[in-house]
Design an enzyme around this catalytic site. Sequence first.
Site, PDB file in Angstrom:
ATOM      1  N   ALA A  63       0.135 108.171  39.693  1.00 48.51           N
ATOM      2  CA  ALA A  63      -1.326 108.139  39.615  1.00 48.51           C
ATOM      3  C   ALA A  63      -1.807 106.848  40.265  1.00 48.51           C
ATOM      4  O   ALA A  63      -1.006 105.987  40.623  1.00 48.51           O
ATOM      5  CB  ALA A  63      -1.750 108.185  38.161  1.00 48.51           C
ATOM      6  N   GLY A 106       2.643 110.845  37.594  1.00 45.32           N
ATOM      7  CA  GLY A 106       1.822 112.000  37.967  1.00 45.32           C
ATOM      8  C   GLY A 106       2.479 112.821  39.069  1.00 45.32           C
ATOM      9  O   GLY A 106       2.240 114.027  39.185  1.00 45.32           O
ATOM     10  N   GLU A 109       4.775 115.106  37.331  1.00 48.10           N
ATOM     11  CA  GLU A 109       3.956 116.093  36.595  1.00 48.10           C
ATOM     12  C   GLU A 109       3.430 117.155  37.552  1.00 48.10           C
ATOM     13  O   GLU A 109       3.414 118.346  37.240  1.00 48.10           O
ATOM     14  CB  GLU A 109       2.811 115.387  35.865  1.00 48.10           C
ATOM     15  CG  GLU A 109       3.330 114.556  34.691  1.00 48.10           C
ATOM     16  CD  GLU A 109       2.244 113.738  34.019  1.00 48.10           C
ATOM     17  OE1 GLU A 109       1.559 112.971  34.729  1.00 48.10           O
ATOM     18  OE2 GLU A 109       2.074 113.865  32.803  1.00 48.10           O
ATOM     19  N   GLU A 129       5.592 105.884  33.174  1.00 47.69           N
ATOM     20  CA  GLU A 129       4.321 105.443  32.594  1.00 47.69           C
ATOM     21  C   GLU A 129       4.505 104.392  31.504  1.00 47.69           C
ATOM     22  O   GLU A 129       3.684 103.495  31.320  1.00 47.69           O
ATOM     23  CB  GLU A 129       3.567 106.640  31.996  1.00 47.69           C
ATOM     24  CG  GLU A 129       3.011 107.621  33.007  1.00 47.69           C
ATOM     25  CD  GLU A 129       4.015 108.674  33.460  1.00 47.69           C
ATOM     26  OE1 GLU A 129       5.225 108.522  33.189  1.00 47.69           O
ATOM     27  OE2 GLU A 129       3.570 109.654  34.091  1.00 47.69           O
TER      28      GLU A 129
END
Length: 679
Positions: A63, A106, A109, A129
């Site tokens: 991210a 991310g 993901e 994360e």
Amino acid sequence: MEHLVTFSVHDGIGVIDINNPPVNALSSGVPEGIKAAVETLESLPDVHALVIIGTGRTFVAGADINEFVAATSGKGSMPVLHPTLFAIEDCTKPVVMAIHGTALGGGLELAMAGHYRVATPDAQVGQPEVKIGLIPGAGGTQRLPRLAGVSKAAEMCAFGESISASEALELGILDRILEIDLRSGAIAFAQEVADKPVRKTRDRNEKLAPSDALNTLREQCKKTRRNLIAPLAAIDAVEIASTTPFDEGLKREAEIFERCVHSDQSKGLIHAFFGERAVAKVPDIPKDTPVYTIHHAAVIGAGTMGGGIAMALANAGIPVRIKDTEQAALDKGMAVIAANYSRSVKSGRLTWQAMEQRMEMITPQLGVDGFDRADIIIEAVFESMALKKQVFTEIDQIAKHDCILASNTSTLSIDEIGSATSRPHMVVGMHFFSPANVMRLVEIVRSDSTCRPVVATAMALAKTLKKVGVVVRNGFGFVGNRVMFPYMNEAMFLVEEGATTEQVDRALTDFGMAMGPFAVCDLSGIDVFWRIQQEFPAPAGTRRPIGIDKLYAAGRYGQKTGAGWYRYDESRKPLPDPEVVAMIRQKQRTISDEEIVERCIYSLINEGARVLEEGVALRAVDIDIIYLTGYGFPAYRGGPMFYGDTVGLEKVAKRIRDFGGTLAPLLERLAKEGKMFHE
Ligand code: NAI
């Protein structure tokens, strides 16, 4: 927005390219672009399957952390990936994720929302994360256990380490490793699966059996990730996947993520993450400042520091000559280096061949042969100005004119050392921390004369050595040690007033410090502190701790003599020693852990404010990074100055006053104006 994501059709396969250099972060516009491309390609009758691939050097590295920062400080909205991930997972045509480089956070993901994942052999995947105090917030804790099993998913989310493509294949995160060109290989794979019914990761429940391993993992986290909330939160979130339907699991994940993202720990860790990048930028040293190339190095002094510095250079492939005055000192230094490398070999971190190569890079000598070819000479002799000046005068005569002369002094003036040479502009402090082959910090001390290319070269060398270089100005103890002395003094005052050494150390390690101040003092040596006190006596009228003098007089120099603030048994285990307390106790009152933490840590912050005001440290973040990388300050508190801001400077100032301390003018002013250091 269009240029961030593009798509095309090849032989019946829709190919979506993510193009957000340098690492294809999922910044605003990217997820929306992917969703739109998926929807368009899904609607095209000639398209039978989709491939999503990253352009440039990687798939998607995660991210955009800046967006989290903006969201938590009210300057933006929290990025939400779910609509994109559902669009992919619900796509009626198979979606193949083609991974090279890294699929992290991310990025993984996103990859897990696809129906298949193929990767290059050198690809890495992970959920890091937790390293910034978060848990995966876009379904990672719910989809990963469905692919990799509950206990492995929990481990990956709690520790944040990435895994190799081959391990990911074995676990079921990947479906195939492609030895051929990724793009054409992924298209061929998509053609293979084009007619198969799609399989949604969220519907794959066969690996979701609850795992007892999670409790073991929790215990491990409590030990190795002391005080951290995110690793435990990540395990909880993964566990939910094994007991709760997917949609409900996503909601619970979101709640836990929300708690983490607003936590002070996450803010501190994000500050530390960006801080390391910020300190590498020094305003008057632009990127294009010329640097000297370091091919050959020399070190003077084969003691604790000289040996560690030589190892750091050899580890980076820089041949180094190391000189001492006595054969015995040289032999001892080389034996320590060999023992350190052997330990790495025994623990499997280094091969014998690599150890041999590194040892061959280090040439021990009593003379100065080859010093005239060195590009940098780093001095690490005893901490004495007279000796350092003598050494610098000598090497000035031998070294080539463009050789950098660096000192590893921890307290002495670089201006004065430089004045002993004909080239003060080539003289710089490179203050490594012990053990120098391990500790990441190097304080780069510029004198009034040090020229910019020399500072830039020292910064570049620190980076080559995989260290964090922080540029500071000359001044007693520079930044790190200067700020540490009031902290140590406060610890000693507390024992004079009624606390015990072990209480002080425990209160501060509970706060998160890697070691307590007395354990640090015993490790560095009471004699070292005593010598510094002699060279820099406290100004008249200021309170001075009595402990160092008393322990020094009693021959208690710390670990090296088997006794200091603690006694040490054969295994170097510290044992509380009532004798010490009896020697220095002046008063007897009960002291709370809270008082210990406040007095010690706030005195650090107060001195930090002085250092900042005097311009010895450039910015508050420089002090933070020095403390995080060199002094064992807990990363999740972001460093002392960031911690001060978190507590509130008004409170910090008030408590310092309550304890009878003198406020640094900068701290006093900021507190009065309701401001922060990091503004
Ligand atoms: P040390 O006592 O372990 O080593 C000093 C070495 O220098 C000895 O082997 C000695 O024989 C050698 N030496 C003395 N005079 C010499 C000369 N004229 N030519 C060549 N070699 C000579 O000392 P340590 O701890 O390595 O400290 C060295 C420097 O590093 C000091 O300036 C100290 O303040 C600084 N420093 C020490 C740290 C520590 O934790 N020990 C941390 C950071 C800096």
